[in-house]
Design an enzyme around this catalytic site. Structure first.
Site, PDB file in Angstrom:
ATOM      1  N   PHE A 149       0.844  -1.197   0.000  1.00  0.00           N
ATOM      2  CA  PHE A 149       0.000   0.000   0.000  1.00  0.00           C
ATOM      3  C   PHE A 149       0.889   1.262   0.000  1.00  0.00           C
ATOM      4  O   PHE A 149       1.913   1.297   0.687  1.00  0.00           O
ATOM      5  CB  PHE A 149      -0.909  -0.025   1.239  1.00  0.00           C
ATOM      6  CG  PHE A 149      -1.990   1.001   1.193  1.00  0.00           C
ATOM      7  CD1 PHE A 149      -3.152   0.781   0.467  1.00  0.00           C
ATOM      8  CD2 PHE A 149      -1.841   2.210   1.848  1.00  0.00           C
ATOM      9  CE1 PHE A 149      -4.155   1.738   0.405  1.00  0.00           C
ATOM     10  CE2 PHE A 149      -2.842   3.182   1.803  1.00  0.00           C
ATOM     11  CZ  PHE A 149      -4.000   2.940   1.073  1.00  0.00           C
ATOM     12  N   ASP A 226       1.328  -5.128   8.631  1.00  0.00           N
ATOM     13  CA  ASP A 226       0.187  -4.282   8.294  1.00  0.00           C
ATOM     14  C   ASP A 226      -1.017  -5.219   8.191  1.00  0.00           C
ATOM     15  O   ASP A 226      -1.075  -6.067   7.301  1.00  0.00           O
ATOM     16  CB  ASP A 226       0.445  -3.564   6.957  1.00  0.00           C
ATOM     17  CG  ASP A 226      -0.710  -2.659   6.536  1.00  0.00           C
ATOM     18  OD1 ASP A 226      -1.862  -2.964   6.901  1.00  0.00           O
ATOM     19  OD2 ASP A 226      -0.463  -1.672   5.823  1.00  0.00           O
ATOM     20  N   TYR A 251     -11.647   0.829  10.241  1.00  0.00           N
ATOM     21  CA  TYR A 251     -12.847   1.264   9.491  1.00  0.00           C
ATOM     22  C   TYR A 251     -13.209   0.307   8.368  1.00  0.00           C
ATOM     23  O   TYR A 251     -14.156   0.544   7.643  1.00  0.00           O
ATOM     24  CB  TYR A 251     -12.672   2.691   8.931  1.00  0.00           C
ATOM     25  CG  TYR A 251     -11.344   2.967   8.257  1.00  0.00           C
ATOM     26  CD1 TYR A 251     -11.078   2.507   6.976  1.00  0.00           C
ATOM     27  CD2 TYR A 251     -10.357   3.695   8.912  1.00  0.00           C
ATOM     28  CE1 TYR A 251      -9.860   2.758   6.368  1.00  0.00           C
ATOM     29  CE2 TYR A 251      -9.139   3.946   8.321  1.00  0.00           C
ATOM     30  CZ  TYR A 251      -8.899   3.475   7.044  1.00  0.00           C
ATOM     31  OH  TYR A 251      -7.682   3.725   6.444  1.00  0.00           O
ATOM     32  N   LYS A 252     -12.442  -0.778   8.220  1.00  0.00           N
ATOM     33  CA  LYS A 252     -12.749  -1.749   7.165  1.00  0.00           C
ATOM     34  C   LYS A 252     -13.652  -2.840   7.763  1.00  0.00           C
ATOM     35  O   LYS A 252     -14.833  -2.609   7.964  1.00  0.00           O
ATOM     36  CB  LYS A 252     -11.445  -2.308   6.597  1.00  0.00           C
ATOM     37  CG  LYS A 252     -10.558  -1.232   5.950  1.00  0.00           C
ATOM     38  CD  LYS A 252      -9.253  -1.841   5.476  1.00  0.00           C
ATOM     39  CE  LYS A 252      -8.250  -0.800   5.005  1.00  0.00           C
ATOM     40  NZ  LYS A 252      -8.594  -0.146   3.752  1.00  0.00           N
ATOM     41  N   ARG A 400     -11.985  -4.419  -7.397  1.00  0.00           N
ATOM     42  CA  ARG A 400     -11.918  -5.173  -6.132  1.00  0.00           C
ATOM     43  C   ARG A 400     -13.330  -5.471  -5.641  1.00  0.00           C
ATOM     44  O   ARG A 400     -14.153  -4.565  -5.483  1.00  0.00           O
ATOM     45  CB  ARG A 400     -11.166  -4.369  -5.069  1.00  0.00           C
ATOM     46  CG  ARG A 400      -9.676  -4.325  -5.291  1.00  0.00           C
ATOM     47  CD  ARG A 400      -8.925  -3.874  -4.046  1.00  0.00           C
ATOM     48  NE  ARG A 400      -9.544  -2.699  -3.407  1.00  0.00           N
ATOM     49  CZ  ARG A 400      -9.094  -2.151  -2.296  1.00  0.00           C
ATOM     50  NH1 ARG A 400      -8.048  -2.676  -1.670  1.00  0.00           N
ATOM     51  NH2 ARG A 400      -9.681  -1.079  -1.782  1.00  0.00           N
TER      52      ARG A 400
HETATM   53  C1  LIG Z   1      -3.055  -1.874   3.599  1.00  0.00           C
HETATM   54  C2  LIG Z   1      -3.232  -0.461   4.072  1.00  0.00           C
HETATM   55  N1  LIG Z   1      -2.225   0.125   4.775  1.00  0.00           N
HETATM   56  C3  LIG Z   1      -2.335   1.391   5.211  1.00  0.00           C
HETATM   57  C4  LIG Z   1      -3.467   2.153   4.967  1.00  0.00           C
HETATM   58  C5  LIG Z   1      -3.504   3.582   5.436  1.00  0.00           C
HETATM   59  O1  LIG Z   1      -4.458   3.811   6.403  1.00  0.00           O
HETATM   60  P1  LIG Z   1      -4.805   5.296   6.905  1.00  0.00           P
HETATM   61  O2  LIG Z   1      -5.237   6.076   5.694  1.00  0.00           O
HETATM   62  O3  LIG Z   1      -5.950   5.102   7.850  1.00  0.00           O
HETATM   63  O4  LIG Z   1      -3.616   5.885   7.540  1.00  0.00           O
HETATM   64  C6  LIG Z   1      -4.541   1.575   4.254  1.00  0.00           C
HETATM   65  C7  LIG Z   1      -5.753   2.362   3.963  1.00  0.00           C
HETATM   66  O5  LIG Z   1      -6.652   1.954   3.267  1.00  0.00           O
HETATM   67  C8  LIG Z   1      -4.402   0.239   3.786  1.00  0.00           C
HETATM   68  O6  LIG Z   1      -5.375  -0.352   3.079  1.00  0.00           O
END
Ligand SMILES: Cc1ncc(COP(=O)(O)O)c(C=O)c1O
Length: 428
Positions: A149, A226, A251-252, A400
């Site tokens: 990500f 992560d 939030y997921k 997705r």
């Molecule tokens: C795999 C992954 N890592 C990190 C993040 C970043 O999260 P945040 O925007 O809440 O900091 C996300 C956000 O969707 C994510 O899907």
């Protein structure tokens, strides 16, 4: 970690009357679904809208409407500033421990609710790198997947620049993720920290947490997981893996609401040795002494920085209640049944249209979402959103399909995938 027995969804072949069509198969699977009653617990599940994006922002539980309203009137309005002493100061730890117990395989005292995922990843990655470089100045490398990500990759680059460390990129097949072979080739006696996604945000590839942790440890490295796309959907066993650190979104699949704060896990054995870089008063040993110098608190409090986002962390408790009732093993069984059904439907009605599966075919290597690839998917996504079918799009050409085990039904999955077929025909 829940030890609830995993319910048997069986297979369609095992049902008494073999269904004649995909519609019959979907309704047979829904009828057999031991978690089906949970769908009614979510706002909007009664409408015809198809929601394929619970892996980005989960639906709100109905109980949350009342919980938030009661919080504003009774706790915020009634207790006012007294609420901090009476309850709110402890919430990051009590909710963190609940997430740890129900979804992460983490004993208490190791999980806390803090800032955003990005900020918590920064704090733990910096702390881990500094600790490793202090013990062995040769350990200056951070290993990360080239397809991880964006926030993870950007943070690694920023921290490497800040601390004079080096980034080791792991090239991956974008329909998979970092696996044991790739990680084994990337780590050396110069590796300080490895940042790994348990479930890849793009492909849904599910990494082997225990095996990858072992490979990193054998090289003397620390691992930061992560868990954004696994927490609340795929069982995680942080203590059993011997994991060092982890961060994940709420939030997921935990349905905490837009921008709800993330959780951080630090294995008890590391807590005293790690110093995080955002030294704020909430992480200090005695918060209200207002002392002249910062001394970090013992335990997980030292990973906090500022005032806990109380209003933003209370909603996730309703999904934790549902997970506690169902057991994370049952949640995973439903998730596997949903993604297997989605893959079967895609094979049947989408592959003849040139749509390719860009996720692992083996459910043991797949988390809670399935990615479908076709050159027209960007336009297909816009088309679908207009018709109240809500997946999301990720370059290159990836649609997705996020399937939330507690709120998604098999019939909803089939309706949505039939709409994808119509949209590919229209846009392709
Ligand atoms: C795999 C992954 N890592 C990190 C993040 C970043 O999260 P945040 O925007 O809440 O900091 C996300 C956000 O969707 C994510 O899907």
């Amino acid at each position: 970690m829940s030890t609830d027995p995993t319910p048997d969804f069986g297979s369609v072949d095992a049902l008494e009357v073999p269904p004649a069509s995909l519609e019959a198969e979907a309704s047979a699977l829904d009828a057999d679904d031991p978690l089906k009653h949970h769908r009614a617990a979510f706002v909007g599940a009664e409408t015809p809208l198809v929601y394929f994006d619970g892996n980005s922002l989960g639906r709100p539980p109905r109980a949350t409407v009342d919980r938030l309203s009661r919080f504003v009137t009774d706790e915020w309005g009634g207790r006012l500033i007294r609420g901090w002493d009476e309850a709110w100061m402890q919430l990051p730890f009590t909710i963190g421990d609940r997430i740890g117990a129900l979804a992460l395989g983490a004993a208490s005292g190791q999980t806390v609710i803090g800032d955003s995922t990005t900020v918590l990843l920064y704090k733990l990655l910096r702390a881990a790198l500094d600790a490793q470089m202090t013990v062995d100045p040769q350990r200056v490398e951070i290993v990360v997947g080239r397809d991880d990500f964006p926030t993870d990759r950007y943070l690694v680059e920023g921290i490497a620049a800040e601390r004079g460390a080096r980034v080791v990129w792991v090239d991956v097949d974008t329909s998979r993720g970092v696996d044991a072979e790739l990680l084994g080739a990337a780590v050396t006696d110069r590796t300080a920290v490895v940042l790994l996604s348990h479930v890849s945000y793009r492909s849904g590839y599910l990494a082997d947490g225990a095996a990858l942790t072992r490979i990193a440890h054998d090289a003397g490295a620390l691992v930061l997981w992560d868990l954004c796309h696994s927490a609340g959907s795929v069982p995680v066993e942080l203590d059993a893996w011997g994991a060092d650190l982890a961060v994940g979104c709420t939030y997921k699949y935990l349905n905490g609401g837009p921008g709800s704060p993330a959780f951080a896990y630090v294995a008890e054995r590391h807590q005293r040795a790690l110093t995080q870089p955002v030294q704020g008063w909430m992480g200090a040993a005695d918060v209200f002494s207002m002392g002249p110098v910062y001394r970090p608190a013992d335990g997980m409090r030292r990973f906090l920085s500022g005032t806990p986002p109380v209003l933003a962390m209370i909603a996730m408790q309703d999904t934790l209640d549902l997970i506690e009732e169902a057991g994370i093993g049952a949640v995973r069984a439903k998730s596997v049944a949903l993604t297997e059904f989605a893959v079967r439907v895609a094979d049947g009605i989408l592959s003849p249209l040139g749509v390719r599966l860009a996720s692992p075919r083996d459910s043991a290597e797949r988390g809670g979402h399935v990615t479908l690839s076709h050159p027209a998917m960007r336009a297909v996504t816009a088309h679908l959103w207009e018709g109240d079918v809500i997946p999301d799009y990720r370059d290159p050409h990836g649609l997705r399909i996020g399937l939330s085990p507690l709120s998604t039904s098999f019939a909803e999955t089939l309706t949505g995938l039939r709409a994808v077929a119509d949209a590919v025909r229209a846009e392709g």
